[in-house]
Design an enzyme around this catalytic site. Structure first.
Site, PDB file in Angstrom:
ATOM      1  N   ARG A  64      30.249  40.093  40.925  1.00  0.00           N
ATOM      2  CA  ARG A  64      30.341  38.936  41.819  1.00  0.00           C
ATOM      3  C   ARG A  64      29.192  38.892  42.827  1.00  0.00           C
ATOM      4  O   ARG A  64      28.790  37.822  43.269  1.00  0.00           O
ATOM      5  CB  ARG A  64      31.665  38.976  42.586  1.00  0.00           C
ATOM      6  CG  ARG A  64      32.910  38.941  41.697  1.00  0.00           C
ATOM      7  CD  ARG A  64      33.435  37.560  41.548  1.00  0.00           C
ATOM      8  NE  ARG A  64      34.673  37.526  40.780  1.00  0.00           N
ATOM      9  CZ  ARG A  64      35.884  37.555  41.318  1.00  0.00           C
ATOM     10  NH1 ARG A  64      36.031  37.653  42.626  1.00  0.00           N
ATOM     11  NH2 ARG A  64      36.945  37.492  40.551  1.00  0.00           N
ATOM     12  N   ASP A 173      43.213  27.180  51.993  1.00  0.00           N
ATOM     13  CA  ASP A 173      42.644  28.361  51.336  1.00  0.00           C
ATOM     14  C   ASP A 173      41.548  28.905  52.245  1.00  0.00           C
ATOM     15  O   ASP A 173      40.951  28.166  53.035  1.00  0.00           O
ATOM     16  CB  ASP A 173      42.066  28.014  49.961  1.00  0.00           C
ATOM     17  CG  ASP A 173      41.947  29.233  49.048  1.00  0.00           C
ATOM     18  OD1 ASP A 173      42.786  29.388  48.133  1.00  0.00           O
ATOM     19  OD2 ASP A 173      41.018  30.044  49.265  1.00  0.00           O
TER      20      ASP A 173
HETATM   21  C1  LIG Z   1      44.795  33.493  42.376  1.00  0.00           C
HETATM   22  S1  LIG Z   1      44.578  32.195  43.528  1.00  0.00           S
HETATM   23  C2  LIG Z   1      46.219  31.492  43.561  1.00  0.00           C
HETATM   24  C3  LIG Z   1      46.185  29.987  43.478  1.00  0.00           C
HETATM   25  C4  LIG Z   1      47.570  29.327  43.397  1.00  0.00           C
HETATM   26  N1  LIG Z   1      48.364  29.647  44.534  1.00  0.00           N
HETATM   27  C5  LIG Z   1      48.253  29.698  42.123  1.00  0.00           C
HETATM   28  O1  LIG Z   1      49.187  30.508  42.109  1.00  0.00           O
HETATM   29  O2  LIG Z   1      47.856  29.181  41.070  1.00  0.00           O
HETATM   30  C6  LIG Z   1      44.497  33.088  45.072  1.00  0.00           C
HETATM   31  C7  LIG Z   1      43.892  32.277  46.213  1.00  0.00           C
HETATM   32  O3  LIG Z   1      44.180  32.937  47.452  1.00  0.00           O
HETATM   33  C8  LIG Z   1      43.089  32.725  48.320  1.00  0.00           C
HETATM   34  N2  LIG Z   1      43.104  33.725  49.397  1.00  0.00           N
HETATM   35  C9  LIG Z   1      42.829  35.046  49.318  1.00  0.00           C
HETATM   36  N3  LIG Z   1      42.904  35.605  50.532  1.00  0.00           N
HETATM   37  C10 LIG Z   1      43.249  34.638  51.402  1.00  0.00           C
HETATM   38  C11 LIG Z   1      43.483  34.589  52.812  1.00  0.00           C
HETATM   39  N4  LIG Z   1      43.343  35.682  53.590  1.00  0.00           N
HETATM   40  N5  LIG Z   1      43.808  33.413  53.366  1.00  0.00           N
HETATM   41  C12 LIG Z   1      43.928  32.307  52.603  1.00  0.00           C
HETATM   42  N6  LIG Z   1      43.721  32.263  51.282  1.00  0.00           N
HETATM   43  C13 LIG Z   1      43.384  33.429  50.677  1.00  0.00           C
HETATM   44  C14 LIG Z   1      41.875  32.829  47.391  1.00  0.00           C
HETATM   45  O4  LIG Z   1      40.733  32.222  47.947  1.00  0.00           O
HETATM   46  C15 LIG Z   1      42.376  32.158  46.122  1.00  0.00           C
HETATM   47  O5  LIG Z   1      41.976  30.813  46.039  1.00  0.00           O
END
Ligand SMILES: C[S@@+](CC[C@H](N)C(=O)[O-])C[C@H]1O[C@@H](n2cnc3c(N)ncnc32)[C@H](O)[C@@H]1O
Length: 305
Positions: A64, A173
């Site tokens: 990444r 997000d």
């Molecule tokens: C795997 S995706 C899940 C997307 C959706 N909720 C789903 O289940 O399909 C995880 C998301 O969490 C976000 N994320 C990770 N750490 C975070 C934080 N501290 N605050 C807000 N969002 C966060 C990432 O940027 C990513 O877009």
């Protein structure tokens, strides 16, 4: 990179997967990622986002971030760590965070939550909205927007004129690129595949000569996209009738997860629901406030309401 570059960066189906996005290959040994550099990067990501990067994620971090080292013309990860640890490196620290989040998502992922919403959560709420009530949903960790738009389509399938009422979905997000992507609301053919045809025809229009699909304004207006860090300040004031936080807290440690669950309880309507990901279970002290309602679906315990 500009926000406009977001679509290209994420691809129109749009997600960085755990595999690391597939950029290693022939350049795998271009730079040396030492244990010390890895620990520096992991400590920053933990402090900034609560995300835990265990040593087995070293290959992912390499794939990444090597492109960031290259794009900045740095000699290697040592220089990159110096940059992101410095005040001047603040913008790059945001890029690093965006590069290290995993954004895999899908429309109607874990569809049983949307069925529960349709059958249990929504009927009384939509009736209340028709009487002038306020209805709020939150997709916390919304990635590229598939989840909040799936919530929107579930609402619209029961109430096609939902726009006329006080109904809103907050989509948040930490990654500014996915927030911009979701706000734009443009998806490729593969991404919209899981959406039932009737909903696709009603709530999307063909875009760029049919290669892509754009969310129609009526649906877009229901969703507000915001950058928000789940371990930072939350500016919202009112409560939510449903919070979706699925496949986000899996990247955190138990203590951080518990803190976030407690905060969700404070933001949950007494009759509201919390939906978590398929591999997640509310545990620890937070389970004294949240009771299982259905599979990976929680609501406040009577005494916690
Ligand atoms: C795997 S995706 C899940 C997307 C959706 N909720 C789903 O289940 O399909 C995880 C998301 O969490 C976000 N994320 C990770 N750490 C975070 C934080 N501290 N605050 C807000 N969002 C966060 C990432 O940027 C990513 O877009």
């Amino acid at each position: 990179m500009t926000m406009a570059g977001s679509a290209a960066r994420h691809g129109m189906a749009g997600a960085k997967a755990e595999s690391g996005g597939g950029a290693r290959s022939d350049r795998a040994n271009e730079y040396d990622l030492s244990d010390k550099d890895f620990r520096t990067i992991a400590a920053i990501i933990y402090d900034d986002a609560g995300i835990v990067l265990k040593p087995l994620k070293m290959a992912l971090v390499y794939s990444r971030l090597a492109r960031r080292v290259r794009a900045l013309g740095l000699a290697g990860f040592g220089d990159y760590c110096n940059l992101v640890s410095s005040d001047a490196g603040h913008p790059e620290r945001r890029e690093m965070l965006a590069a290290l989040t995993t954004n895999v998502t899908n429309f109607f992922r874990e569809n049983h939550h949307f069925e529960h919403m349709r059958d249990v959560t929504l009927p009384p709420l939509l009736e209340a909205a028709r009487q002038g009530g306020r209805v709020r949903f939150w997709s916390a960790g919304c990635s590229n927007g598939h989840e909040p738009y799936s919530i929107a389509m579930t609402i619209l399938s029961l109430m096609p004129d939902a726009n006329k009422y006080d109904i809103k979905i907050l989509a948040s997000d930490i990654d500014p690129y996915v927030v911009a992507f979701g706000r734009a609301g443009i998806y490729d053919a593969a991404a919209v595949e899981p959406i039932p045809m009737a909903l696709r025809k009603r709530w999307f229009v063909s875009h760029e000569g049919g290669a892509h699909y754009k969310v129609v304004a009526e649906m877009q207006n229901l969703v507000s996209f915001r950058e928000l860090n789940l371990i930072g300040q939350w500016p919202m004031t009112g409560v939510f009738q449903a919070i979706f936080c699925r496949n986000v807290l899996i990247y955190f440690d138990e203590a951080t997860r518990e803190t976030v669950w407690h905060r969700f309880c404070d933001y949950l309507d007494p009759a509201g629901f919390l939906y978590v990901g398929h591999s997640e279970r509310v545990s620890g002290a937070a389970s004294l406030r949240l009771a299982t309602e259905a599979s990976t679906t929680y609501r406040l315990r009577g005494e916690a309401r």
